[in-house]
Design an enzyme around this catalytic site. Structure first.
Site, mmCIF file in Angstrom:
data_model
loop_
_atom_site.group_PDB
_atom_site.id
_atom_site.type_symbol
_atom_site.label_atom_id
_atom_site.label_comp_id
_atom_site.label_asym_id
_atom_site.label_seq_id
_atom_site.Cartn_x
_atom_site.Cartn_y
_atom_site.Cartn_z
ATOM 1 N N PHE A 94 0.792 -1.228 0.000
ATOM 2 C CA PHE A 94 0.000 0.000 0.000
ATOM 3 C C PHE A 94 0.828 1.284 0.000
ATOM 4 O O PHE A 94 0.260 2.365 0.119
ATOM 5 C CB PHE A 94 -0.979 0.047 1.184
ATOM 6 N N ASP A 95 2.142 1.200 -0.111
ATOM 7 C CA ASP A 95 2.933 2.443 -0.159
ATOM 8 C C ASP A 95 4.202 2.245 -0.992
ATOM 9 O O ASP A 95 5.296 2.628 -0.574
ATOM 10 C CB ASP A 95 3.277 2.907 1.259
#
Length: 272
Positions: A94-95
């Protein structure tokens, strides 16, 4: 590398540490230890002397050859694919962004910083919207609104594309402080540069290296607005391992939709 953010309780933290501690892949940073005292928790990762990737791709002083950039991109893709498919639990990062890709002394890339990562069974395709996290410029549309589709491993695929384009262009994909969309959104310019009008063939762009074209075309598939239209990371690896002659650019209407979706995200996050 040291991180100290965790929103889970003690048992969940130990469970997640146990899962992350079993990660062993050449392209994923290795966890060497952890500390937990009441609400203070920390994960300790191996030291990476090369620093983060952003120091090199956004610098005029440090640079890589196209062969090395392709090698680094392939290594990152293998690391993300391992997190998605090779672990006991599916790990969604997610990053994904250049700052979270660390390099060893031989410039081998390793996916790092699992501060926003979430663990899910591999057979679980639905991820709750409460898991939505990320960095402006890399975050997938479905992380902002479910109208763009379900949050899944394809959200990491989208972020990987943004990273690819930055590697190819040596500049940041989007500047949320720029109001003019043609300046704020770099991917749509790349799409127009790569294609002939009315076709999906890769044009013979002057002064554009073949590996640069390949990184961009692979990335254009990863940035599809609907997550179901994006390739899996294993497919991305297959494309990166192949030649640019075997690749086609996505249809032009997809590019327009992709541009609109990302510009919408930039508008939401643009400082007032």
């Amino acid at each position: 590398m040291l991180t100290s953010s965790s929103n889970c309780n003690g048992d969940e933290f130990i469970s997640e540490v146990s899962t992350i501690g079993r990660i062993h892949h050449v392209n994923v940073v290795h966890l060497v230890g952890f500390c937990s005292e009441e609400m203070k928790r920390a994960l300790v990762y191996e030291y990476m002397p090369g620093g983060s990737l952003d120091k090199y791709i956004f610098s005029t002083e440090k640079s890589f050859s196209w062969d090395k950039l392709n090698e680094i991109a392939l290594g990152i893709a293998r690391g993300i694919n391992y997190l998605h498919q090779g672990c006991e639990m599916q790990i969604l990062h997610f990053d994904i962004k250049p700052h979270n890709i660390l390099l060893d002394d031989n410039f081998v890339p390793k996916v790092a910083d699992f501060g926003l990562a979430k663990l899910y069974p591999r057979d679980k395709s639905f991820v709750p919207v409460s898991a939505a996290r990320g960095t402006v410029g890399y975050i997938a549309p479905e992380m902002i609104s479910r109208s763009f589709g379900a949050i899944s491993s394809k959200s990491d695929v989208y972020s990987f594309w943004m990273l690819l384009l930055e590697m190819a262009g040596g500049r940041r994909n989007a500047n949320p402080n720029v109001a003019n969309s043609s300046q704020a959104y770099y991917p749509s310019r790349v799409y127009k540069q790569l294609t002939r009008r009315g076709t999906c063939e890769i044009s013979d762009v002057v002064d554009m290296h073949e590996l640069e074209k390949k990184l961009c075309v692979v990335g254009l598939w990863c940035i599809q607005m609907r997550s179901c239209d994006r390739p899996t990371m294993s497919k991305v690896i297959e494309m990166l391992e192949g030649g640019s002659d075997d690749l086609q650019v996505p249809p032009s209407h997809s590019s327009v939709m992709m541009s609109n979706s990302q510009e919408w995200i930039l508008t939401i996050y643009r400082p007032t």
